[in-house]
Every structure is written in structure tokens, then in C-alpha cells.
Write an enzyme that holds these catalytic residues in place. Structure first.
Site, PDB file in Angstrom:
ATOM      1  CG  ASP A  53      -5.806  -3.557   5.721  1.00  0.00           C
ATOM      2  OD1 ASP A  53      -6.956  -4.004   5.569  1.00  0.00           O
ATOM      3  OD2 ASP A  53      -4.833  -3.905   5.019  1.00  0.00           O
ATOM      4  CE1 TYR A  58      -0.676  -6.969   2.430  1.00  0.00           C
ATOM      5  CE2 TYR A  58      -1.362  -5.719   4.352  1.00  0.00           C
ATOM      6  CZ  TYR A  58      -1.557  -6.082   3.032  1.00  0.00           C
ATOM      7  OH  TYR A  58      -2.600  -5.557   2.331  1.00  0.00           O
ATOM      8  CE  LYS A  83      -6.093  -6.898   3.327  1.00  0.00           C
ATOM      9  NZ  LYS A  83      -5.056  -6.378   4.223  1.00  0.00           N
ATOM     10  CG  HIS A 116      -4.611 -10.766   0.396  1.00  0.00           C
ATOM     11  ND1 HIS A 116      -3.523 -10.649   1.236  1.00  0.00           N
ATOM     12  CD2 HIS A 116      -4.624  -9.624  -0.333  1.00  0.00           C
ATOM     13  CE1 HIS A 116      -2.916  -9.490   1.015  1.00  0.00           C
ATOM     14  NE2 HIS A 116      -3.557  -8.857   0.065  1.00  0.00           N
TER      15      HIS A 116
END
Length: 288
Positions: A53, A58, A83, A116
Site C-alpha cells: 500500500d 507518501y 491513492k 485519499h
């Protein structure tokens, strides 16, 4: 509760569209891009995780993608999630952002693509329309086979109900802050009613669970780690936990969840931790 005694990291839940998703995912939130994200992801795949994931926000999609490529595991045997971030809500923006994520990951498709966040601060006056546009783009990506499943993250009931007004395909997943401190019971029940799988990010309360003596007592009794006990509890609740670590030994340990059971008394202790170490952030009030 479903019996997980004979299960493993390669066992799966079945999403609403019959896609199989491994019951535990390896989370990469707060894992720095570069060598750290690369090595952690590689270590996770080596340890048997088949569900990875990540997210545009990120900032580590490239390192995660490189680890996937270097792992030696066939692409079809891995389940990869990324996402859409807040800057890219809207139809055209989502199409472009998805293409960027695919390129960074070095993949032809992802297994799951999520919105997200439902209500970014900069779009608060038009969040519903922007989500509808993003979802239309995601439905097209899904129908084209570039995402095997689509879903959302941090959506509360009001955000889901609004999305349902225009969605042709319902979300298959809602990724949420879920752990013994905050089980978001009403939302989880709503998701279950609509055949939306509840994924649990921060299943260990971003590490705060380790300071809770009640859980340590259960772990000591079972000769298991605190993390193992809480991740097993998450599975018993029907959640899909996404534990994160950058330490190989802990990555391995966090996947060893299938050789013990929690008794009713053990479960009751963990169930009693509501509010002990935080709760989910209200997406309508977040400062981003």
C-alpha cells in the site's frame, strides 16, 4: 468471527467485484523515499507480504515500484494500491495524476486506486463535485483495466452518500483509521452494509498501542508481541490491517498472525481500549 487459524499472508478477502485482496497489507505511510522505502518493501515481499500500500502523497511510489520490480515475484501475484491526493481532485486532474502514479510505480496497472481524502481544505466549497469528477475518471480507469478495483479513504457516511448520487460503480474499499482506540463502528457498519471492505491504516495507533499495559498483558500471556495481538484482533473484526515498519525483524513478526487465537476474554480487553490512544481526524476540519 471468522476462523483465521489456517490462514496466511497470501489468503484473501473478496471485494464486491470478485477481485481477491490479501488479508494483510504492508503499509508505507511515513516511509521515506529512497533506500528506506525500497528496502522495507523488498523485505516485506521477501517475508511473504503480497499486498503493498502506497500513495502519491507518501512520495515513495518510485522506490516502492523499484522494489516490486526487483523482488522476483510475478506482478500478477502482488496486489498494489496507490491513492489520489488532494491537489488532483476533479476529472481531468485525476486522469493525469493516475498516469503519473503508474509511471512512478513502473506498472501497467494497479490493483486498487483510492481517493485519499474526501474534503480537502482548498476544495471545501466544491468537494462533492470534485469527488464526483474524480470518481468518474476512476470508473473509466477501472473499466479500462488499469485499476482492478477502486475505492476511497477517510470517507465518512455523508461523503459516501454524496458519492453514491453520481457513482455508477460503488467504492469497493474504504481505508480508515481503525484500531482498538477508534473502531468507527457506525461507519464500519455502513460500509459492510454496502459491501465496502474496511481497511485499517494505523492499526497499531501509530505506535501508541505499545504504551497500553492491558494489551501487553494479553501479549505476554500468549507469548506474542503487542503488534501481533492487535493485528490479529483487527483480522477478527473483519478489517484488513496495513501495518508499517522499516525494520526487517518487525516486518516479519507483523506477518506471523495465523498460529494463535484470541479468546473472548482477550478480545474483550482489547475492545475496552476505546479512546485510549487517539481517534480519527474529522476530514471536514482537517487543515489540508
Amino acid at each position: 468471527m471468522e476462523d483465521f487459524k489456517t490462514m496466511s499472508l497470501t489468503d484473501t478477502y473478496t471485494l464486491a467485484n470478485d477481485v481477491k485482496i490479501p488479508v494483510v497489507g504492508f503499509g508505507t505511510w511515513q516511509t521515506p523515499d529512497g533506500d528506506v522505502a525500497y528496502q522495507a518493501t523488498l523485505d516485506a515481499i521477501k517475508a511473504g507480504y503480497r499486498h503493498i500500500d502506497t500513495a502519491a502523497a507518501y512520495g515513495n511510489e518510485e522506490s516502492v515500484g523499484k522494489a516490486i520490480a526487483d523482488s522476483g515475484v510475478a506482478r500478477e501475484d502482488l496486489f498494489v494500491t496507490t491513492k489520489l491526493w488532494n491537489d488532483d481532485h476533479g476529472y481531468e486532474e485525476t486522469k493525469a495524476a493516475f498516469a503519473v502514479s503508474l509511471k512512478k510505480l513502473g506498472l501497467d496497472y494497479v490493483d486498487l486506486y483510492l481517493i485519499h481524502w474526501p474534503n480537502p481544505k482548498a476544495l471545501r466549497s466544491e468537494w462533492a463535485a470534485r469527488n464526483a469528477g474524480s470518481w468518474r475518471a476512476m470508473e473509466e480507469v477501472y473499466n479500462a483495466g488499469q485499476a482492478k478495483a477502486i475505492g476511497v479513504s477517510n470517507f465518512q457516511i455523508e461523503h459516501l452518500e454524496e458519492l453514491f448520487k453520481t457513482a455508477v460503480i460503488k467504492p469497493m474499499v474504504n481505508q480508515l483509521f481503525l484500531n482498538p482506540s477508534d473502531v468507527q463502528a457506525e461507519l464500519v457498519a455502513f460500509d459492510n452494509e454496502h459491501n465496502i471492505l474496511n481497511e485499517a491504516y494505523s492499526p497499531l495507533g501509530t505506535g501508541r498501542i505499545f504504551d497500553v499495559p492491558e494489551v501487553k498483558a494479553v501479549a505476554d500471556k500468549l507469548n506474542k508481541s503487542v503488534a501481533q495481538v492487535v493485528l490479529r484482533w483487527s483480522l477478527d473484526k473483519g478489517f484488513l490491517p496495513l501495518p508499517k515498519s522499516t525494520h526487517e525483524a518487525r516486518i516479519i513478526e507483523n506477518g506471523e498472525l495465523f498460529d494463535f487465537v484470541l479468546s473472548a476474554d482477550d478480545t474483550a480487553v482489547i475492545d475496552g481500549l476505546t479512546g485510549k490512544f487517539g481517534s480519527h481526524l474529522n476530514p471536514n476540519e482537517a487543515e489540508f
